[in-house]
Design a protein around this motif. Structure first.
Motif, PDB file in Angstrom:
ATOM      1  N   UNK A 191       0.819  -1.300  -0.102  1.00 38.63           N
ATOM      2  CA  UNK A 191       0.182   0.206   0.045  1.00 38.63           C
ATOM      3  C   UNK A 191       0.730   1.149   0.004  1.00 38.63           C
ATOM      4  N   UNK A 192       0.849   2.187  -1.022  1.00 40.83           N
ATOM      5  CA  UNK A 192       1.569   3.187  -1.225  1.00 40.83           C
ATOM      6  C   UNK A 192       1.047   4.507  -0.248  1.00 40.83           C
ATOM      7  N   UNK A 193       1.920   4.705   0.923  1.00 40.63           N
ATOM      8  CA  UNK A 193       1.852   5.803   1.658  1.00 40.63           C
ATOM      9  C   UNK A 193       2.990   6.352   2.054  1.00 40.63           C
ATOM     10  N   UNK A 212       6.363  19.453  -1.318  1.00 45.01           N
ATOM     11  CA  UNK A 212       5.549  18.549  -0.672  1.00 45.01           C
ATOM     12  C   UNK A 212       4.546  19.313   0.436  1.00 45.01           C
ATOM     13  N   UNK A 213       3.390  18.761   0.588  1.00 45.63           N
ATOM     14  CA  UNK A 213       2.222  19.021   1.712  1.00 45.63           C
ATOM     15  C   UNK A 213       1.724  17.828   2.150  1.00 45.63           C
ATOM     16  N   UNK A 214       1.910  17.838   3.517  1.00 42.67           N
ATOM     17  CA  UNK A 214       1.535  16.853   4.509  1.00 42.67           C
ATOM     18  C   UNK A 214       0.622  17.288   5.442  1.00 42.67           C
ATOM     19  N   UNK A 215      -0.515  16.343   5.618  1.00 39.42           N
ATOM     20  CA  UNK A 215      -1.349  16.696   6.719  1.00 39.42           C
ATOM     21  C   UNK A 215      -1.198  15.880   7.985  1.00 39.42           C
ATOM     22  N   UNK A 216      -0.593  16.415   8.942  1.00 45.35           N
ATOM     23  CA  UNK A 216       0.201  15.825  10.079  1.00 45.35           C
ATOM     24  C   UNK A 216      -0.598  15.102  10.987  1.00 45.35           C
ATOM     25  N   UNK A 217      -2.106  15.514  10.907  1.00 44.77           N
ATOM     26  CA  UNK A 217      -3.289  14.915  11.807  1.00 44.77           C
ATOM     27  C   UNK A 217      -4.062  14.123  11.125  1.00 44.77           C
ATOM     28  N   UNK A 218      -3.762  13.851   9.787  1.00 42.91           N
ATOM     29  CA  UNK A 218      -5.037  13.067   9.173  1.00 42.91           C
ATOM     30  C   UNK A 218      -4.425  11.938   8.552  1.00 42.91           C
ATOM     31  N   UNK A 219      -5.140  10.662   8.861  1.00 43.45           N
ATOM     32  CA  UNK A 219      -4.625   9.336   8.436  1.00 43.45           C
ATOM     33  C   UNK A 219      -5.868   8.228   7.779  1.00 43.45           C
ATOM     34  N   UNK A 220      -7.066   8.783   8.094  1.00 39.71           N
ATOM     35  CA  UNK A 220      -8.259   8.078   7.871  1.00 39.71           C
ATOM     36  C   UNK A 220      -8.298   7.675   6.339  1.00 39.71           C
ATOM     37  N   UNK A 221      -7.999   8.298   5.406  1.00 39.20           N
ATOM     38  CA  UNK A 221      -8.117   7.720   3.953  1.00 39.20           C
ATOM     39  C   UNK A 221      -7.455   6.482   4.015  1.00 39.20           C
ATOM     40  N   UNK A 222      -6.184   6.686   4.468  1.00 38.37           N
ATOM     41  CA  UNK A 222      -5.119   5.535   4.453  1.00 38.37           C
ATOM     42  C   UNK A 222      -5.517   4.196   5.447  1.00 38.37           C
ATOM     43  N   UNK A 223      -5.831   4.555   6.724  1.00 36.61           N
ATOM     44  CA  UNK A 223      -6.084   3.634   7.760  1.00 36.61           C
ATOM     45  C   UNK A 223      -7.252   2.842   7.252  1.00 36.61           C
ATOM     46  N   UNK A 224      -8.378   3.299   6.670  1.00 40.29           N
ATOM     47  CA  UNK A 224      -9.474   2.349   6.241  1.00 40.29           C
ATOM     48  C   UNK A 224      -8.901   1.111   5.415  1.00 40.29           C
ATOM     49  N   UNK A 226      -6.158  -0.467   5.935  1.00 42.91           N
ATOM     50  CA  UNK A 226      -5.143  -1.283   6.792  1.00 42.91           C
ATOM     51  C   UNK A 226      -6.199  -2.126   7.856  1.00 42.91           C
ATOM     52  N   UNK A 227      -7.399  -1.872   8.016  1.00 39.41           N
ATOM     53  CA  UNK A 227      -8.371  -2.402   9.075  1.00 39.41           C
ATOM     54  C   UNK A 227      -8.535  -3.808   8.698  1.00 39.41           C
ATOM     55  N   UNK A 228      -8.165  -4.385   9.603  1.00 40.95           N
ATOM     56  CA  UNK A 228      -8.362  -6.019   9.535  1.00 40.95           C
ATOM     57  C   UNK A 228      -7.385  -6.850   9.151  1.00 40.95           C
ATOM     58  N   UNK A 229      -6.227  -5.966   8.562  1.00 41.81           N
ATOM     59  CA  UNK A 229      -5.007  -6.532   8.184  1.00 41.81           C
ATOM     60  C   UNK A 229      -4.430  -7.543   9.132  1.00 41.81           C
ATOM     61  N   UNK A 230      -3.887  -8.950   8.933  1.00 37.48           N
ATOM     62  CA  UNK A 230      -3.528  -9.522   9.953  1.00 37.48           C
ATOM     63  C   UNK A 230      -1.990  -9.332  10.317  1.00 37.48           C
ATOM     64  N   UNK A 231      -1.290  -8.956   9.438  1.00 32.98           N
ATOM     65  CA  UNK A 231       0.155  -8.528   9.649  1.00 32.98           C
ATOM     66  C   UNK A 231       0.608  -7.389   8.681  1.00 32.98           C
TER      67      UNK A 231
END
Length: 414
Positions: A191-193, A212-224, A226-231
């Protein structure tokens, strides 16, 4: 050992050619592989159904067990042309041009024959069938940038040869790549992040931005994803290191500020850590964080240099060494954040062992702007050598050997 306790600007002044290779070259890898190697009717990841395949027990012998007292990240590289490499460019047709250094004209192959030997113990011989059994009904996901993608590519090459034709698939669905082992109902994914948190560089095929422009307090678009991934195996470093400062937001999207990179990195890691603590169930999921992959941009750091870089290097460094391509402040932040977590996240400390491998980079035997270097470009390594990415087979295989050793150890416990 050379140590730097403050940020040295030279760490950020990557030559223009290398910066281009890092961002534009990574674009080519994904575009070149949009075509599916083998499609199946199954969806992208293992399905939890009533008809789970019964796990087949595997035998873990004593010589595959690492003693708790052994630090597998401390040791040396030893020559081994009997068991290494663990695969070849020819045996893994899934490799892309950016990493196939032999096909791209590299005259030496010794970088493939070095084995990592920890002090006081041995890494178990990688066994693809055992790993696949460990992964039965599971998802293994590598998260990060193009360096982390090389770990994914390596793992796919390590297992694909033992899976019958028609029982494996590789699918590209940016920002993901998914390798499926159908018989095991298992997947190995990337997964590209590049920053872990959200940024304007998150599009897997259109992320070449110089500001570059980074949203330091935002991760939800990525983390959804990652949910339920075993490793989960995370990594994030080199994209942060373009300049000493980075543009970022925290809270208010309209309030763009220039942050010191180390400050921004800590805030991003804390955002990631909050998600880990709120979303990971340690009794069913495993999480790893891989430390920084070193660069070898200036050969004066390991020898009396001439202004060169990793080009022409064919032997590992055989003495204590720490280059300016690895930032001790960033390393400290990773250890601090992981140390404060209530969830178990294990550190894969590959930095020091990889520091020795100045010989393992793609150098002039990779791609630039989606094309192999011309002979004229290859003759100008000062401007065109890529001392960030690694040839395969090569150093990333060792990272996976270490990961396999830990997973095997966990399997034996249960």
């Amino acid at each position: 050992m050379r140590t730097l306790l403050s940020v040295d600007r030279r760490r950020y002044l990557f030559p223009a050619a290398l910066a281009s290779l890092l961002f534009i070259g990574s674009l080519k890898i994904i575009l070149e592989n949009i075509k599916t190697i083998h499609l199946t009717d199954a969806f992208f990841w293992p399905q939890r159904t009533e008809h789970r395949v019964v796990r087949r027990p595997i035998t873990v012998s004593d010589d595959e067990t690492i003693e708790r007292s052994c630090n597998i990240f401390q040791g040396k590289w030893v020559w081994d042309n009997q068991s290494h490499p663990l695969y070849t460019e020819e045996s893994c047709p899934l490799l892309v041009k950016q990493v196939t250094c032999q096909k791209n004209g590299r005259p030496d192959s010794s970088y493939q024959n070095w084995k990592w030997q920890p002090d006081g113990c041995n890494l178990p011989r990688f066994n693809a069938l055992k790993l696949l059994e460990i992964l039965r009904d599971k998802r293994l996901m590598f998260v990060g940038d193009s360096v982390q993608r090389s770990m994914f590519d390596s793992m796919v090459c390590l297992v694909q040869s033992v899976i019958p034709e028609g029982k494996r698939s590789l699918q590209k669905v940016p920002p993901r790549k998914i390798f499926r082992a159908e018989e095991y109902n298992a997947s190995i994914e990337f997964y590209w992040a590049p920053f872990l948190v959200e940024s304007i560089s998150d599009h897997a095929t259109n992320h070449t931005v110089m500001k570059r422009l980074v949203r330091l307090d935002s991760i939800s678009n990525h983390s959804k994803q990652w949910e339920g991934v075993d490793i989960l195996v995370y990594e994030s470093y080199v994209w942060w290191m373009y300049k000493p400062t980075i543009n970022a937001t925290y809270g208010n999207l309209d309030n763009v500020q220039e942050y010191n990179v180390t400050t921004a990195y800590r805030l991003a890691m804390e955002t990631w850590a909050k998600w880990i603590e709120s979303s990971i169930s340690s009794h069913v999921q495993k999480v790893f964080f891989m430390t920084m992959s070193p660069t070898h941009l200036w050969n004066w750091e390991w020898k009396k240099g001439d202004g060169g870089n990793c080009f022409g290097e064919s032997q590992p460094i055989q003495r204590p060494y720490w280059g300016t391509g690895s930032n001790l402040d960033i390393m400290g932040i990773v250890k601090d954040v992981l140390g404060q977590l209530r969830v178990n996240v294990r550190l894969l400390n590959i930095t020091q062992l990889s520091e020795y491998r100045k010989d393992g980079h793609t150098s002039v035997y990779g791609e630039r702007k989606g094309k192999l270097l011309t002979k004229e470009q290859q003759s100008d390594p000062k401007n065109y050598a890529d001392c960030i990415h690694w040839c395969l087979p090569g150093v990333p295989d060792t990272w996976n050997e270490i990961l396999y050793a830990v997973l095997l150890q966990d399997y034996r416990k249960f």
